[in-house]
Design an enzyme around this catalytic site. Structure first.
Site, PDB file in Angstrom:
ATOM      1  N   ASN A   9      -0.734  11.016   7.657  1.00  0.00           N
ATOM      2  CA  ASN A   9      -1.830  10.371   8.201  1.00  0.00           C
ATOM      3  C   ASN A   9      -3.099  11.505   8.455  1.00  0.00           C
ATOM      4  O   ASN A   9      -4.121  11.125   8.866  1.00  0.00           O
ATOM      5  CB  ASN A   9      -1.622   9.729   9.477  1.00  0.00           C
ATOM      6  CG  ASN A   9      -0.742   8.509   9.347  1.00  0.00           C
ATOM      7  OD1 ASN A   9      -1.249   7.586   8.780  1.00  0.00           O
ATOM      8  ND2 ASN A   9       0.637   8.285   9.819  1.00  0.00           N
TER       9      ASN A   9
ATOM     10  N   THR B   5      -2.672  -1.866   7.961  1.00  0.00           N
ATOM     11  CA  THR B   5      -2.956  -3.187   7.795  1.00  0.00           C
ATOM     12  C   THR B   5      -1.814  -3.873   7.603  1.00  0.00           C
ATOM     13  O   THR B   5      -1.068  -3.450   6.787  1.00  0.00           O
ATOM     14  CB  THR B   5      -3.920  -3.489   6.521  1.00  0.00           C
ATOM     15  OG1 THR B   5      -5.002  -2.426   6.393  1.00  0.00           O
ATOM     16  CG2 THR B   5      -4.362  -4.977   6.504  1.00  0.00           C
TER      17      THR B   5
ATOM     18  N   GLU C 193       5.988   4.331   7.866  1.00  0.00           N
ATOM     19  CA  GLU C 193       5.905   5.742   7.370  1.00  0.00           C
ATOM     20  C   GLU C 193       6.208   6.812   8.252  1.00  0.00           C
ATOM     21  O   GLU C 193       5.760   7.215   9.356  1.00  0.00           O
ATOM     22  CB  GLU C 193       4.323   5.905   7.028  1.00  0.00           C
ATOM     23  CG  GLU C 193       4.109   4.978   5.736  1.00  0.00           C
ATOM     24  CD  GLU C 193       2.867   5.509   5.076  1.00  0.00           C
ATOM     25  OE1 GLU C 193       2.161   6.467   5.498  1.00  0.00           O
ATOM     26  OE2 GLU C 193       2.646   4.889   3.945  1.00  0.00           O
TER      27      GLU C 193
ATOM     28  N   SER D  68      -9.795  10.340   1.113  1.00  0.00           N
ATOM     29  CA  SER D  68     -10.391   9.999  -0.166  1.00  0.00           C
ATOM     30  C   SER D  68      -9.743  10.213  -1.642  1.00  0.00           C
ATOM     31  O   SER D  68      -8.863  11.039  -1.285  1.00  0.00           O
ATOM     32  CB  SER D  68     -12.000  10.564  -0.407  1.00  0.00           C
ATOM     33  OG  SER D  68     -12.027  11.820  -0.583  1.00  0.00           O
TER      34      SER D  68
ATOM     35  N   THR E 209       0.767  -1.111   0.074  1.00  0.00           N
ATOM     36  CA  THR E 209      -0.098  -0.144   0.026  1.00  0.00           C
ATOM     37  C   THR E 209       0.956   1.155  -0.049  1.00  0.00           C
ATOM     38  O   THR E 209       1.406   1.571  -1.119  1.00  0.00           O
ATOM     39  CB  THR E 209      -0.935  -0.100   1.134  1.00  0.00           C
ATOM     40  OG1 THR E 209      -0.202  -0.228   2.346  1.00  0.00           O
ATOM     41  CG2 THR E 209      -1.944  -1.211   1.013  1.00  0.00           C
TER      42      THR E 209
ATOM     43  N   LYS F  20       3.205  -6.961   3.893  1.00  0.00           N
ATOM     44  CA  LYS F  20       3.149  -5.793   3.846  1.00  0.00           C
ATOM     45  C   LYS F  20       2.799  -5.131   4.882  1.00  0.00           C
ATOM     46  O   LYS F  20       2.255  -5.527   5.760  1.00  0.00           O
ATOM     47  CB  LYS F  20       2.058  -5.400   2.448  1.00  0.00           C
ATOM     48  CG  LYS F  20       0.776  -5.833   2.915  1.00  0.00           C
ATOM     49  CD  LYS F  20      -0.273  -4.828   3.659  1.00  0.00           C
ATOM     50  CE  LYS F  20      -0.080  -3.569   3.153  1.00  0.00           C
ATOM     51  NZ  LYS F  20      -0.979  -2.436   4.075  1.00  0.00           N
TER      52      LYS F  20
END
Lengths: 383, 383
Positions: A378, A179, A259, A383, A146, A168
């Site tokens: 974050n 995730t 990240e 969207s 991702t 991942k």
């Protein structure tokens, strides 16, 4: 070096169009046997994504023929439609490879609360099934990324058998896509219960000790599939050790790629009255935002370590706590110890050691610093 | 509007030179009676600063004549020398005002692990004692500021009696000086046990529900002193309500002034099976870094709210969770509800509402967003 390192496995990864970017987003891993034994560990979050609920159910018999994984959408908090989509995904993959849907696990990662574009998932499954190969493991690892900057694979080969895997997840740091997915494979001949035991033991001290930002995903899944294709049945201890090594390797790769992070931090607690105490203290320290900011600023702020320890119910005496940062015992007996300006924190790795002086147990948790980049990644509109 | 709003109290604040900046850093609050009843609530962190240990001990008899407060140094994790310094501070103040050291509480705030410059503290106490006045409350409130941008005071007057107070602390967000101090005074005639009951009840639903960054200080202290100077004995409920109002006012001021924050967030949980469940869920949501980043980015990311709820052991069904952000029910039955683009998040205040649909209990926790400024403020080298 990945899920196809072990004999008996095929894999493939394709761009199904689930991600707007057009990057690869659908992977298929198939166990050709002769064995189909499998084990899995899932998120302990009580809000669980539809694919987690599905995979947990199909794994109840300790058997898997294939795993479908997609990035670009978590299929979490999607209601009854999401459950249907997870089932349809498994059924389509089963049809494409000639298996039973009840032997196909599903893993999804991406935004929460958004339905999957099932038309694209379906055609992606067909495309991936058409490109399955014994060296398709790298493609599969790429397709589950991702916000990962690199794909993560690992493998270890012992006398005649192999354990390999892919993962991942940017720690639990990933924005909106919090995730962690991992699929491990082995060609060793190992029963379902033995797989389960080895996987649980390994996850407990590897993936479960990665605590990048204290946030727990709705989709976390770690699967282990055994083909038995090597014909070798390793000793229980030897097999558990190999699974642990691959899990540890992948878990460290997650922390390295977290990240927005600029530091990889190991919080190691020794002298604890129990392993549970050691984990509790390490986790409390690893989750302390003030400390994570200080370590980002290369400030050996042991006072924040003590503040974090003090919030736990572990056994310790506040006046007997020792803390070292990168090897310098800056806190002794709960007060200032060696000079803090002798601590070199310029490197990417930081070791925080806590001695509770209350027993012989120990544990370590890996985390990252808290940075402006984390906030930025974050806080962008999801969207 | 502060600790001298009630009759019977004198206060003063001076620059003692503890802070390098030369800003005011030492305050003295004196109760002239006739009553000396007092109550206190302290941090539940097991690593407690020397002044907390001292004040807890002298308050055991439910009686205080004065409080000395300093900013510029927390006197926490300072070993036996720190304990001696806290005692010396009380003794000097007691001598200066003609009281018993066993009736003098001490509060310190600032860096952890650094000894106080006692020569300056001592001369500061003498200077403050020389400037005590019945309108010195504002000066005292200013002298306890650390990274607070404004000083915080509150008061409420009822029929013939008053409760007033001051507080400091940028939520629990303050860098390296993560300390919340509050002193309340009243001229009502209230016994020690009644003061204690009113203070505990008020703190439980005000200061204890402020959770700016999940970090718990080594120095948090809330004191309530009663002079009885009004000669009025209010009803128990009436008095408790007034103390609650002042605590709530001060607590909200802490959240408003939290460092680096751009949003003030109320997480209100309703429909809980118990108040404990409601607090647990509200706190879990309020501490979720991913959500705090999303709210900073004005992203009504209800998926992160569900993820946070899912980590708790509260009573709920994941498929029956409702979440509203600023009044829009963006999540219904654990899945997407009303359109998220109808949520207006442009203001400074954000209301997150969670309906667990499991009972009638409720609770709210106040927090802030996570910003790059927070990281910056807390990562600058602490010395």
């Amino acid at each position: 070096m990945t899920v196809t390192a072990a004999q008996g496995f095929l894999a493939g990864g394709v761009a199904a169009g689930i991600k707007e970017s057009g990057a690869p987003d659908l992977a298929l891993v198939v166990n050709r046997g002769p064995s189909r034994a499998a084990a899995g560990v899932f998120t302990s979050n009580r809000v669980q994504a539809a694919p987690v609920r599905w995979s947990r159910r199909v794994l109840a018999d300790g058997r898997l023929t294939a795993v479908v994984l997609n990035s670009g959408g978590a299929n979490a908090c999607t209601g009854p439609a999401g459950a249907r989509d997870a089932r349809l995904t498994a059924e389509r993959a089963a049809a494409a490879i000639g298996a039973d849907a009840g032997d196909v696990a599903v893993c999804s990662t991406g935004l929460i609360g958004v339905p999957l574009p099932m038309d694209r998932v379906v055609s992606g499954i067909d495309a991936a099934a058409g490109r399955l190969s014994a060296d398709g493991g790298e493609n599969a690892a790429v397709a589950i990324k991702t916000t990962d900057t690199v794909h993560k694979t690992a493998a270890t080969t012992r006398s005649g058998w192999t354990v390999g895997g892919m993962a991942k997840g940017a720690g639990m740091l990933a924005p909106g896509l919090a995730t962690m997915l991992a699929v491990l494979t082995t060609d060793a001949e190992v029963s379902g219960p033995a797989l389960d035991a080895a996987l649980r033991a390994a996850v407990r001290t590897t993936f479960d000790r990665v605590d990048s930002d204290g946030c727990m995903s709705t989709n976390d899944t770690v699967l282990l599939l055994a083909s038995g294709a090597s014909g070798v049945t390793p000793g229980e201890g030897e097999f558990a050790e190999a699974v642990h090594a691959v899990c540890r390797d992948l878990a460290r790769q997650l922390v390295s790629d977290a990240e927005g992070a600029s530091k990889e931090i190991e919080v190691a607690v020794v002298g604890a009255a129990s392993e549970e105490d050691a984990v509790t203290v390490a986790r409390s320290v690893a989750r302390n935002n003030l400390l994570k900011c200080a370590l980002h600023g290369e400030d050996p702020n042991w006072g924040r370590v003590l503040s974090a320890i003090g919030t736990t119910d572990a056994v310790f005496d506040p006046d007997l706590l020792d803390v070292a940062i990168n090897g310098v015992w800056v806190c002794r007996d709960g007060a200032a110890g060696e000079p803090r300006d002798t601590v070199d924190m310029s490197g990417r790795r930081i070791a925080v050691a806590v001695d509770l002086r209350a027993g012989d147990a120990s544990a370590a948790v890996w985390t990252n610093d808290l940075t402006a980049e984390y906030v930025h990644e974050n806080s962008v509109y999801s969207s």
